[in-house]
Design a protein around this motif. Sequence first.
Motif: not given
Length: 128
Positions: A88-104
């Motif tokens: 998570a931290e590394e992806m936010w630093k890289a520029g990830l704007d949002s995340v969607n969790f697939s949860l059944d």
Amino acid sequence: MTDRCNFRCIYCMPEEVHWLNREEILRFEEIVRLVKIFSSLGIQKIRLTGGEPLMRKNLPLLILFLKRIPGIQNISLTTNGYLFASYAEEMWKAGLDSVNFSLDTLRRDRFKEICQKDALERVLESIS
């Protein structure tokens, strides 16, 4: 992005899995080239999916490359959440704007039945 996944969801993954050869999956350079073309056509948002995109090595690096493309305003990720906390931290630093969790489901027994993995606790920790 990738055909790999760390779950074997009953609605998604066949009993007998045949993974694509590495040569059949787009390299980062190819993905970046395609996104540059998409951007030139007006596409502004990119969603990384899979399989499970976090099974792809160096995903934060791809996010960084994509975020630098002129015109790309939003990069999002759809994940099952199992590996998310680790990246998570590394992806936010890289520029990830949002995340969607697939949860059944939020029921542990149903989660294990659907995903073929007793991982609800770990996924919920990633979400929080």
